[in-house]
Design a protein around this motif. Sequence first.
Motif, short mmCIF file in Angstrom:
data_model
loop_
_atom_site.label_atom_id
_atom_site.label_comp_id
_atom_site.label_asym_id
_atom_site.label_seq_id
_atom_site.Cartn_x
_atom_site.Cartn_y
_atom_site.Cartn_z
N UNK A 49 -37.83 1.09 84.07
CA UNK A 49 -37.36 0.03 85.16
C UNK A 49 -37.33 -1.15 84.50
N UNK A 50 -37.98 -1.59 83.70
CA UNK A 50 -37.88 -2.89 82.81
C UNK A 50 -36.63 -3.26 82.12
N UNK A 51 -36.03 -2.12 81.76
CA UNK A 51 -34.72 -2.06 81.04
C UNK A 51 -33.62 -2.04 81.96
N UNK A 52 -33.66 -1.28 83.17
CA UNK A 52 -32.69 -1.22 83.88
C UNK A 52 -32.86 -2.52 84.80
N UNK A 53 -33.91 -3.33 84.91
CA UNK A 53 -33.82 -4.86 85.63
C UNK A 53 -33.13 -5.71 84.66
N UNK A 54 -32.69 -5.43 83.47
CA UNK A 54 -31.93 -6.32 82.77
C UNK A 54 -30.70 -6.42 83.05
N UNK A 55 -30.15 -5.08 83.79
CA UNK A 55 -28.58 -5.19 84.02
C UNK A 55 -27.82 -4.40 82.94
N UNK A 56 -28.28 -4.46 81.51
CA UNK A 56 -27.58 -3.93 80.43
C UNK A 56 -27.03 -2.54 80.80
N UNK A 57 -27.93 -1.84 81.17
CA UNK A 57 -27.50 -0.23 81.14
C UNK A 57 -26.34 0.01 82.22
N UNK A 58 -26.14 -0.97 83.29
CA UNK A 58 -25.08 -0.75 84.21
C UNK A 58 -23.88 -0.59 83.81
N UNK A 59 -23.41 -0.94 82.71
CA UNK A 59 -21.70 -0.92 82.29
C UNK A 59 -21.85 -0.19 80.98
N UNK A 60 -22.90 0.89 80.53
CA UNK A 60 -22.92 1.32 79.50
C UNK A 60 -22.77 3.07 79.43
N UNK A 61 -22.28 3.55 78.69
CA UNK A 61 -22.28 5.04 78.93
C UNK A 61 -23.77 5.50 78.31
N UNK A 62 -24.12 6.37 79.36
CA UNK A 62 -25.63 6.99 79.19
C UNK A 62 -26.58 6.03 79.53
N UNK A 63 -26.17 4.95 80.09
CA UNK A 63 -26.95 3.85 80.25
C UNK A 63 -27.92 2.97 79.47
N UNK A 64 -27.22 2.91 78.39
CA UNK A 64 -27.80 2.07 77.29
C UNK A 64 -26.95 1.66 76.19
N UNK A 65 -27.38 0.39 75.59
CA UNK A 65 -26.86 -0.04 74.48
C UNK A 65 -27.87 0.02 73.29
N UNK A 66 -27.49 0.69 72.35
CA UNK A 66 -28.19 1.03 71.22
C UNK A 66 -28.23 -0.57 70.40
N UNK A 67 -27.15 -1.02 70.63
CA UNK A 67 -27.26 -2.51 69.62
C UNK A 67 -27.65 -3.63 70.54
N UNK A 68 -28.47 -2.94 71.94
CA UNK A 68 -29.17 -4.20 72.62
C UNK A 68 -30.43 -3.76 72.91
N UNK A 69 -31.20 -3.90 74.16
CA UNK A 69 -32.43 -3.51 74.42
C UNK A 69 -32.86 -2.35 74.12
N UNK A 70 -31.99 -1.39 74.26
CA UNK A 70 -32.40 -0.13 73.92
C UNK A 70 -32.75 0.18 72.63
N UNK A 71 -32.49 -0.76 71.35
CA UNK A 71 -32.77 -0.40 70.20
C UNK A 71 -34.26 -0.46 69.96
N UNK A 72 -35.11 -1.04 71.02
CA UNK A 72 -36.69 -1.11 70.89
C UNK A 72 -37.11 0.28 71.20
#
Length: 88
Positions: free
Chosen positions: A65-88
């Motif tokens: 929920x916290x990651x989705x709330x950043x908006x980052x997943x909404x335009x990424x394949x698989x709903x994440x950016x490994x170079x962004x917040x998903x790296x954590x």
Amino acid sequence: TTVAIGGKLLGKPADADDARAMLGRLSGITHRVLTAVHVARGARTWRAITVSRVRFARLSPAAIDAYVATGEPLDKAGAYAIQGGAAA
């Protein structure tokens, strides 16, 4: 770039709920990320594909929920950016 779980391809999520569902499916598993490029110049073409294997840690519903709330997943394949917040 496309995310693949077995034979299923994950593109960009349709909305926040779709992003949560994708991240829930990726939680705690290894999946493939396929990145391709195709370049054309006149009649000549070059193409390449790279396949990476990515393992996600288990994600709690609160973390998703916290990651989705950043908006980052909404335009990424698989709903994440490994170079962004998903790296954590």
